[in-house]
Design an enzyme around this catalytic site. Sequence first.
Site, mmCIF file in Angstrom:
data_model
loop_
_atom_site.group_PDB
_atom_site.id
_atom_site.type_symbol
_atom_site.label_atom_id
_atom_site.label_comp_id
_atom_site.label_asym_id
_atom_site.label_seq_id
_atom_site.Cartn_x
_atom_site.Cartn_y
_atom_site.Cartn_z
ATOM 1 N N ARG A 35 -31.243 28.856 9.048
ATOM 2 C CA ARG A 35 -31.046 30.119 10.210
ATOM 3 C C ARG A 35 -30.634 31.448 9.161
ATOM 4 N NH1 ARG A 35 -28.166 26.960 14.620
ATOM 5 N NH2 ARG A 35 -28.200 26.467 13.033
ATOM 6 N N ARG A 44 -40.060 30.245 12.872
ATOM 7 C CA ARG A 44 -38.608 29.389 13.290
ATOM 8 C C ARG A 44 -39.564 29.992 15.190
ATOM 9 N NH1 ARG A 44 -35.052 29.139 17.474
ATOM 10 N NH2 ARG A 44 -34.143 27.216 17.634
ATOM 11 N N ASP A 81 -34.693 16.770 10.881
ATOM 12 C CA ASP A 81 -33.318 16.686 11.601
ATOM 13 C C ASP A 81 -32.963 14.884 11.783
ATOM 14 O OD1 ASP A 81 -31.815 18.016 12.836
ATOM 15 O OD2 ASP A 81 -31.302 16.266 14.512
ATOM 16 N N TYR A 157 -24.620 9.958 18.847
ATOM 17 C CA TYR A 157 -25.278 11.162 19.780
ATOM 18 C C TYR A 157 -25.728 10.648 20.940
ATOM 19 C CZ TYR A 157 -24.517 14.793 16.695
ATOM 20 O OH TYR A 157 -24.495 16.226 15.305
HETATM 21 O O1 CP3 Z 1 -30.453 19.915 4.998
HETATM 22 C C1 CP3 Z 1 -31.205 20.933 5.785
HETATM 23 O O2 CP3 Z 1 -32.040 21.736 4.700
HETATM 24 C C2 CP3 Z 1 -32.376 20.035 5.675
HETATM 25 C C3 CP3 Z 1 -33.032 19.697 7.180
HETATM 26 C C4 CP3 Z 1 -31.860 19.204 7.880
HETATM 27 C C5 CP3 Z 1 -31.052 19.270 9.694
HETATM 28 N N1 CP3 Z 1 -30.247 18.722 10.000
HETATM 29 C C6 CP3 Z 1 -31.956 21.003 10.370
HETATM 30 C C7 CP3 Z 1 -31.981 21.228 11.497
HETATM 31 C C8 CP3 Z 1 -30.760 18.167 8.033
HETATM 32 C C9 CP3 Z 1 -30.324 16.714 6.899
HETATM 33 C C10 CP3 Z 1 -29.716 18.161 9.213
HETATM 34 C C11 CP3 Z 1 -29.175 16.826 9.294
HETATM 35 C C12 CP3 Z 1 -28.510 16.997 11.002
HETATM 36 N N2 CP3 Z 1 -28.544 17.468 12.458
HETATM 37 C C13 CP3 Z 1 -26.999 16.562 10.798
HETATM 38 C C14 CP3 Z 1 -26.269 15.982 9.510
HETATM 39 C C15 CP3 Z 1 -25.348 16.677 8.778
HETATM 40 C C16 CP3 Z 1 -24.284 17.859 9.690
HETATM 41 O O3 CP3 Z 1 -24.655 18.891 9.842
HETATM 42 O O4 CP3 Z 1 -23.294 16.889 10.366
HETATM 43 C C17 CP3 Z 1 -26.442 16.360 12.078
HETATM 44 C C18 CP3 Z 1 -25.429 16.067 12.887
HETATM 45 C C19 CP3 Z 1 -27.519 16.919 12.958
HETATM 46 C C20 CP3 Z 1 -27.807 16.941 14.867
HETATM 47 C C21 CP3 Z 1 -28.088 18.150 15.209
HETATM 48 N N3 CP3 Z 1 -29.561 19.047 14.212
HETATM 49 C C22 CP3 Z 1 -26.811 19.570 15.354
HETATM 50 C C23 CP3 Z 1 -26.248 18.599 15.996
HETATM 51 C C24 CP3 Z 1 -27.533 21.156 15.340
HETATM 52 C C25 CP3 Z 1 -27.318 22.027 15.947
HETATM 53 C C26 CP3 Z 1 -26.616 22.907 15.655
HETATM 54 C C27 CP3 Z 1 -27.035 23.563 14.534
HETATM 55 O O5 CP3 Z 1 -27.006 23.418 13.537
HETATM 56 O O6 CP3 Z 1 -27.128 24.285 15.492
HETATM 57 C C28 CP3 Z 1 -29.619 20.655 15.222
HETATM 58 C C29 CP3 Z 1 -30.235 21.373 15.003
HETATM 59 C C30 CP3 Z 1 -30.695 21.746 12.934
HETATM 60 N N4 CP3 Z 1 -30.773 20.662 12.377
HETATM 61 C C31 CP3 Z 1 -30.621 22.908 12.954
HETATM 62 C C32 CP3 Z 1 -31.722 23.270 11.722
HETATM 63 C C33 CP3 Z 1 -32.040 24.058 10.076
HETATM 64 C C34 CP3 Z 1 -30.788 24.453 13.714
HETATM 65 C C35 CP3 Z 1 -31.790 24.338 14.535
HETATM 66 C C36 CP3 Z 1 -32.281 25.395 14.514
HETATM 67 O O7 CP3 Z 1 -33.200 26.353 14.501
HETATM 68 O O8 CP3 Z 1 -32.356 26.549 15.840
#
Ligand code: CP3
Length: 352
Positions: A35, A44, A81, A157
Amino acid sequence: MSAPVQPIANDTLLRALRREPTSHTPVWLMRQAGRYLPEYNAVRAKAGSFMALATNPALAAEVTLQPLERFPLDAAILFSDILTVPDAMGLGLSFAEGEGPRFANPVRDEAAIAALAVPDMARLRYVFDAVRAIKQSLQGRVPLIGFAGSPFTLACYMVDGGSSDGFPLTRRMAHARPDLMDRLIDVVARAVRAYVREQVAAGADVIMLFDTWGGLLNAAAFERWSLASMRHVLDTVPRGIPTIVFSKGAGDRLARLAASGASCVGLDWSMDLHAARLAVGDRVALQGNLDPIAVLTDPQTVVRAARAVVAAAGPAPGHVFNLGHGIVPSTPPEHVAVLVDAVHAASRKDTI
Ligand code: CP3
């Protein structure tokens, strides 16, 4: 079917993960497609939601490549994700605007856990199709990192049902019903094994495991539910595919992570890279570990902070520069450009 093998033009990441000399320290950033990039927000919005974007292989490939068009990053990471796996197990994943992930069907009792099974990998075909589409677009420019959540982090989760402050329901289950936690971790680990194998078959060059919440467990519980299941997953990754484990808050467990079978241990920003190197010896590469908040400041501070991380890593091969956790959405993209250049400049060697 396996992807055709393509030579990688910039293989500094693969070399660093094997602890071979490189012309500069490779750099990529957790959540590098996200973002803080206006072009990400535009795609998105077009897709309609995060899951609509992640389940569309062409759009997932497009956003994976976006940060590489702007910055000379040394790796791409699959846009997806970690929660896709429990979603495919029937938990019903959604991302409510501004609230993070939520599962419609969390697993909190014996019956719910007994009903879980390793999902048919066809349900995750959109992920493997995205890997193939990204490899096609990359044309061998840089390696592609595939990934999965650690079984314990996924379990957090799945039991608590979404993001939470400390995942109390999961930890309660671990204390009260360790037998149930064993069964949950076992089925999730088998699912994650199949998932990473399919990503490699589709063309992923590296596999990373995100153990974001392993640090919540005490030492014995960490060994039983976090580390043992990660070893089981790493064990299934084909030889020749380097692996990275990132376990947040595991500063005192580095030596055990280094013995997990992974090629590289990812560090959060609380640890000193030099001390970490002393703790793990020379058997693994290290990845990290700039505080993501440092990138919000100003260009001079970003350069200073990047140089300090490169200096702490020292001159020996085997360092991959990254942040200590995901890039935050308010990060100015110009600061990321400054950061990547500063890491390359500070680490550039005249000869390799
Ligand atoms: O790193 C990268 O660029 C690759 C893509 C990636 C995402 N999530 C995209 C994402 C990876 C490797 C993850 C891993 C992930 N997802 C983890 C482990 C790493 C960490 O951050 O601790 C976890 C715990 C998640 C679960 C998750 N997904 C959460 C808790 C959230 C919401 C929090 C937030 O940052 O908004 C997501 C959403 C998410 N996953 C987004 C992205 C780009 C944001 C969503 C959006 O565009 O609205």
